[in-house]
Design an enzyme around this catalytic site. Structure first.
Site, mmCIF file in Angstrom:
data_model
loop_
_atom_site.group_PDB
_atom_site.id
_atom_site.type_symbol
_atom_site.label_atom_id
_atom_site.label_comp_id
_atom_site.label_asym_id
_atom_site.label_seq_id
_atom_site.Cartn_x
_atom_site.Cartn_y
_atom_site.Cartn_z
ATOM 1 N N ILE A 199 0.874 -1.171 0.000
ATOM 2 C CA ILE A 199 0.000 0.000 0.000
ATOM 3 C C ILE A 199 0.911 1.220 0.000
ATOM 4 O O ILE A 199 1.851 1.313 0.805
ATOM 5 C CB ILE A 199 -0.959 -0.007 1.212
ATOM 6 C CG1 ILE A 199 -1.900 1.196 1.179
ATOM 7 C CG2 ILE A 199 -0.216 -0.063 2.530
ATOM 8 C CD1 ILE A 199 -3.001 1.128 2.242
ATOM 9 N N SER A 200 0.685 2.132 -0.947
ATOM 10 C CA SER A 200 1.577 3.286 -1.104
ATOM 11 C C SER A 200 1.531 4.185 0.122
ATOM 12 O O SER A 200 0.548 4.219 0.856
ATOM 13 C CB SER A 200 1.180 4.104 -2.339
ATOM 14 O OG SER A 200 1.349 3.363 -3.516
#
Length: 211
Positions: A58-59
């Site tokens: 997840i960025s």
């Protein structure tokens, strides 16, 4: 999400150049902890990427914010996201656009994103398992397209599915170490390209994983 968590996140976003109030408000409304595994829940509001299922990540929130700010989705827009992950970016887009279609090649992540979005009551998102590099022709054209994995070059099918006047934000690069976030705007005469910033994303992979 406690007020302290929210404040810490907003300070981090602003310090890294996320200044659009609509984007900041949308990110304030979406609890990132829901989109990470319980193991990393305590770190959900740090400005760092975190591992999620199927070997993906997840960025970090500031990258999500900067990409969303560059995309600039409007309230009546139809948006395509390529690379759903656990659904965090799509949840933020859903606060800013009329309709979000998000395509993920890992079935397990599509299922997880669907659960996450339902739990938050986000009804304007359609989650699809498929090869995002081909876009979603049956719903084209799109006002905005966001790609959360790096391609060596801008995928032709995605360019073709962009409405005239619409724009796409995506990382491009030939390796894990040399990638650039770009914005492509479709005009009546062709496409305009703007380089935004250096980034690092997982590669855009063709095909579908049956996990």
């Amino acid at each position: 999400m406690t007020p302290e968590d929210t404040m810490r996140l907003l300070v981090a976003l602003r310090s890294r150049g996320v200044t659009n109030m609509r984007v900041l408000t949308a990110m304030e409304q979406v609890d990132r902890a829901r989109f990470v595994s319980p193991t990393f829940a305590a770190r959900a509001f740090e400005d760092v990427p975190l591992p999620v299922a199927s070997g993906q990540t997840i960025s970090q929130p500031s990258v999500v914010g900067l990409m969303t700010q560059a995309l600039d989705p409007q309230p009546r827009d139809k948006v395509l996201e390529v690379g759903t992950g656990t659904g965090y970016q799509a949840a933020i887009l859903s606060k800013l656009a009329r309709r979000v279609y998000t395509v993920e090649r890992h079935r397990a992540l599509t299922r997880l994103a669907r659960v996450n979005h339902a739990a938050l009551g986000l009804t304007n998102i359609t989650q699809i398992t498929g090869d995002g590099s081909h876009g979603l022709e049956e719903q084209a054209p799109f006002d905005r397209i966001l790609v959360t994995a790096a391609a060596e070059d801008t995928p032709g099918p995605l360019l073709a599915q962009l409405r005239i006047g619409g724009s796409m934000v995506l990382p491009v690069g030939v390796s894990d170490h040399v990638q650039t976030l770009i914005k492509v705007t479709r005009t009546a005469d062709g496409y305009e390209y703007d380089e935004l910033s250096p980034v690092r994303f997982v590669p855009l992979v063709e095909g579908v994983e049956h996990d």
